[in-house]
Design a protein around this motif. Structure first.
Motif, PDB file in Angstrom:
ATOM      1  N   THR A   1      -1.254   1.606   7.839  1.00  0.00           N
ATOM      2  CA  THR A   1      -1.498   2.824   8.170  1.00  0.00           C
ATOM      3  C   THR A   1      -0.171   3.421   8.635  1.00  0.00           C
ATOM      4  N   ILE A   2       0.912   2.565   9.055  1.00  0.00           N
ATOM      5  CA  ILE A   2       1.876   3.040   9.255  1.00  0.00           C
ATOM      6  C   ILE A   2       2.667   3.570   7.906  1.00  0.00           C
TER       7      ILE A   2
ATOM      8  N   ALA B   1      12.148  -1.013   5.884  1.00  0.00           N
ATOM      9  CA  ALA B   1      10.802  -1.180   6.492  1.00  0.00           C
ATOM     10  C   ALA B   1       9.967  -1.342   7.048  1.00  0.00           C
ATOM     11  N   ALA B   2       8.508  -0.566   8.047  1.00  0.00           N
ATOM     12  CA  ALA B   2       8.179  -0.055   8.486  1.00  0.00           C
ATOM     13  C   ALA B   2       6.971  -1.140   8.487  1.00  0.00           C
ATOM     14  N   THR B   3       6.122  -1.696   9.502  1.00  0.00           N
ATOM     15  CA  THR B   3       5.142  -2.414   9.678  1.00  0.00           C
ATOM     16  C   THR B   3       3.947  -1.804  11.089  1.00  0.00           C
ATOM     17  N   ASP B   4       2.741  -1.713  10.532  1.00  0.00           N
ATOM     18  CA  ASP B   4       2.018  -1.369  11.590  1.00  0.00           C
ATOM     19  C   ASP B   4       2.571  -3.189  12.749  1.00  0.00           C
ATOM     20  N   TYR B   5       2.112  -4.334  12.533  1.00  0.00           N
ATOM     21  CA  TYR B   5       2.466  -5.652  12.917  1.00  0.00           C
ATOM     22  C   TYR B   5       4.306  -5.398  13.197  1.00  0.00           C
ATOM     23  N   VAL B   6       4.655  -6.794  13.928  1.00  0.00           N
ATOM     24  CA  VAL B   6       5.943  -7.077  14.656  1.00  0.00           C
ATOM     25  C   VAL B   6       6.446  -7.176  13.254  1.00  0.00           C
ATOM     26  N   ARG B   7       8.768  -6.915  13.877  1.00  0.00           N
ATOM     27  CA  ARG B   7       9.074  -6.782  12.778  1.00  0.00           C
ATOM     28  C   ARG B   7       9.548  -8.306  12.141  1.00  0.00           C
ATOM     29  N   ALA B   8       9.002  -9.072  12.422  1.00  0.00           N
ATOM     30  CA  ALA B   8       9.086 -10.662  11.783  1.00  0.00           C
ATOM     31  C   ALA B   8       8.185 -10.652  10.747  1.00  0.00           C
ATOM     32  N   TRP B   9       7.286  -9.878  10.238  1.00  0.00           N
ATOM     33  CA  TRP B   9       6.538  -9.772   9.084  1.00  0.00           C
ATOM     34  C   TRP B   9       7.603  -9.365   7.916  1.00  0.00           C
ATOM     35  N   PRO B  10       8.266  -7.966   8.405  1.00  0.00           N
ATOM     36  CA  PRO B  10       8.646  -7.286   6.868  1.00  0.00           C
ATOM     37  C   PRO B  10      10.345  -8.213   6.744  1.00  0.00           C
ATOM     38  N   GLN B  11      10.663  -8.772   7.681  1.00  0.00           N
ATOM     39  CA  GLN B  11      12.135  -9.170   7.419  1.00  0.00           C
ATOM     40  C   GLN B  11      11.459 -10.930   6.892  1.00  0.00           C
TER      41      GLN B  11
END
Length: 168
Positions: free
Chosen positions: A72-73, A139-149
């Motif tokens: 949703t971000i 990169a922006a996500t609704d989850y923790v930063r590790a996900w787009p990392q």
């Protein structure tokens, strides 16, 4: 068509028509908003994990950035692109990421193949194809930063991640 329709059609075809023994999932959030229409021809990119949602041109652009949104971000990423163009003369490309894990999986496999069965030129991953070049990527996500990392090592440009670490 929108993301959800394309993904559901793909999943139904693979599981029912092709009789593949696999599962597909959709993540539902607690917000109700319309999904943006896909640009013509973007369905294959969507199914590979990322597609160009829109390009935002800035009058007399002084800089260019690629913005990745997941979940949703993505709506906030689209708004950020608009504000960057209006207030800071920064043009952008906004990408919707449907699967950081799929992008990383493919890039990792192609990297392995390049080591074990090299070709005259390195194989090009979906990340390479869409995010090649020197323009910075956020990169922006609704989850923790590790996900787009997960894809950071496969992006040659400056790469920053934003997530919900410590919130929610």
């Amino acid at each position: 068509a929108c993301e959800v329709a394309v993904i559901m059609e793909h999943a139904a075809t693979r599981m029912m028509a092709e009789q593949r023994d696999e599962f597909h999932y959709l993540t539902l959030m607690n917000e109700n908003y319309p999904m943006p229409d896909l640009l013509p021809g973007s369905e294959p990119d969507l199914l590979r994990g990322m597609y160009l949602l829109q390009a935002v041109d800035a009058a007399d652009a002084r800089a260019h950035v690629r913005l990745l949104g997941s979940g949703t971000i993505l709506r906030e990423v689209v708004e950020a692109a608009r504000l960057l163009a209006q207030r800071h003369a920064v043009s952008s490309e906004v990408f919707s990421v449907t699967s950081f894990s799929e992008l990383a999986r493919e890039a990792r496999e192609l990297q392995r193949l390049d080591r074990t069965a090299p070709l005259p030129t390195a194989r090009e991953s979906h990340v390479d194809r869409l995010l090649g070049g020197a323009a910075p990527v956020v990169a922006a996500t609704d989850y923790v930063r590790a996900w787009p990392q997960l894809i950071a090592e496969y992006v040659d440009a400056p790469y920053a991640t934003l997530g919900t670490d410590g919130f929610g």
